[in-house]
Write an enzyme that holds these catalytic residues in place. Structure first.
Site, PDB file in Angstrom:
ATOM      1  N   LEU A 165       0.831  -1.206   0.000  1.00 47.90           N
ATOM      2  CA  LEU A 165       0.000   0.000   0.000  1.00 47.90           C
ATOM      3  C   LEU A 165       0.871   1.264   0.000  1.00 47.90           C
ATOM      4  CD1 LEU A 165      -2.645  -1.352   2.488  1.00 47.90           C
ATOM      5  CD2 LEU A 165      -3.182  -0.524   0.195  1.00 47.90           C
ATOM      6  N   ARG A 174      -4.164  -4.123  12.491  1.00 43.40           N
ATOM      7  CA  ARG A 174      -4.223  -4.866  13.756  1.00 43.40           C
ATOM      8  C   ARG A 174      -4.383  -6.362  13.479  1.00 43.40           C
ATOM      9  NH1 ARG A 174      -7.989  -7.554  12.613  1.00 43.40           N
ATOM     10  NH2 ARG A 174     -10.229  -7.249  12.843  1.00 43.40           N
ATOM     11  N   ARG A 186      -6.775  -0.967   7.772  1.00 40.51           N
ATOM     12  CA  ARG A 186      -7.716   0.117   7.421  1.00 40.51           C
ATOM     13  C   ARG A 186      -6.940   1.165   6.620  1.00 40.51           C
ATOM     14  NH1 ARG A 186     -10.735   1.632  12.470  1.00 40.51           N
ATOM     15  NH2 ARG A 186     -11.942  -0.211  11.904  1.00 40.51           N
ATOM     16  N   LYS A 216     -24.599   0.394   5.194  1.00 37.41           N
ATOM     17  CA  LYS A 216     -25.390  -0.398   6.145  1.00 37.41           C
ATOM     18  C   LYS A 216     -26.545   0.466   6.673  1.00 37.41           C
ATOM     19  CE  LYS A 216     -22.404  -3.938   7.841  1.00 37.41           C
ATOM     20  NZ  LYS A 216     -22.123  -4.736   9.030  1.00 37.41           N
ATOM     21  N   HIS A 273     -15.070  -2.965   1.935  1.00 40.00           N
ATOM     22  CA  HIS A 273     -14.305  -4.048   2.560  1.00 40.00           C
ATOM     23  C   HIS A 273     -13.884  -5.046   1.481  1.00 40.00           C
ATOM     24  CE1 HIS A 273     -16.281  -3.581   6.823  1.00 40.00           C
ATOM     25  NE2 HIS A 273     -15.892  -2.442   6.315  1.00 40.00           N
ATOM     26  N   GLU A 278      -8.038  -8.712   5.420  1.00 42.51           N
ATOM     27  CA  GLU A 278      -9.218  -7.859   5.175  1.00 42.51           C
ATOM     28  C   GLU A 278      -8.805  -6.393   5.195  1.00 42.51           C
ATOM     29  OE1 GLU A 278     -13.562  -8.069   6.946  1.00 42.51           O
ATOM     30  OE2 GLU A 278     -12.397  -6.618   8.084  1.00 42.51           O
TER      31      GLU A 278
END
Ligand code: GTP
Ligand code: MG
Length: 236
Positions: free
Chosen positions: A55, A77, A111, A146, A154, A173
């Site tokens: 990234l 994490r 993230r 949502k 995601h 993820e």
């Protein structure tokens, strides 16, 4: 470039498990899953490091080719063993190592907070071109948020890793968000947590509306960026 390891976090370690009272109290099946997981936890750490490097490299590539840094910042994490077990129980999975490996795909979590909405899709497209990455799951909560108002993209990548002379495929993820989506998610999470999941319907509605408002701001900021920097007014 200087790398500084600020702090090595205390992680569970197989050799020290038997000194931990809460581990001794677990039933045999749970202990077995935990031990098997701790044996491969380093694979997930390796996957996070490799993905973070990819990234950062992509951000550098965009800087040198397009004079623009799409990534504002990156967080990562490893899911704690407690959270892994909690998720397996919550979902009613049988407590086995195989089930853990097949169904828990957010052990390595990253993230990526981007400046603009288009940056998110640009980074994902660049990652998809890399031969050691395969997309296994995509949930686009930007296009379809949502009910809470939560927005993010995601993507679970299966990453090829060379470890102990063998090739492994480890899921990672990634949650991609804009700064505005990150601000909303962070405050909403805290509000929901601190109100012990008792947000009133009125407040839930407000939060969902603010997510819409922020999305409009995101789209407008994107338009300003294109008009002011890229130099193309026809961007709708
Ligand atoms: P988990 O068991 O929580 O991992 O759920 P899941 O596997 O069904 O994944 P999902 O696509 O719902 O994404 C879960 C993650 O997205 C959470 O851990 C949060 O980081 C984030 N998330 C999902 N919904 C919300 C929300 O309504 N508010 C906030 N603040 N974050 C959310
Ligand atoms: Mg999760």
């Amino acid at each position: 470039m200087i790398f500084i390891i600020l702090q090595k976090t205390e992680k569970l370690n197989i050799n020290r498990l038997n000194n931990i009272q809460s581990f001794k109290n677990l039933d045999a099946k749970t202990k077995e899953v935990l031990i098997q997981y701790l044996n491969i936890e380093s694979e997930y750490c390796y996957a996070i490091r490799k993905m973070s490097a990819k990234l950062e490299n992509l951000d550098d590539y965009c800087q040198s080719h397009f004079d623009h840094n799409p990534i504002h910042h990156i967080e990562s994490r490893i899911k704690s063993p407690e959270s892994i077990l909690e998720k397996m129980l919550r979902r009613g999975y049988d407590l086995s190592f195989d089930t853990l490996k097949k169904n828990i795909y957010d052990i390595a979590g990253i993230r990526v907070v981007c400046n603009y909405i288009n940056d998110i899709y640009q980074i994902v497209n660049l990652l998809m071109k890399q031969k050691d990455l395969q997309v296994s799951i995509t949930k686009d909560y930007i296009v379809k948020p949502k009910d809470t108002g939560y927005r993010s993209l995601h993507v679970v990548f299966s990453m090829e890793l060379y470890l102990d002379h063998e090739v492994k495929h480890v899921p990672v993820e990634i949650q991609f968000r804009t700064l505005a989506m990150d601000m909303w998610a962070s405050l909403e999470h805290e509000l929901r947590y601190k109100s012990k999941n008792n947000l009133s319907d009125e407040n839930k509605k407000r939060l969902s509306q603010y997510s819409e408002d922020l999305y409009k701001v995101d789209l407008n900021m994107q338009r300003v960026y294109i008009s002011a920097i890229v130099g193309d007014d026809d961007n709708d």
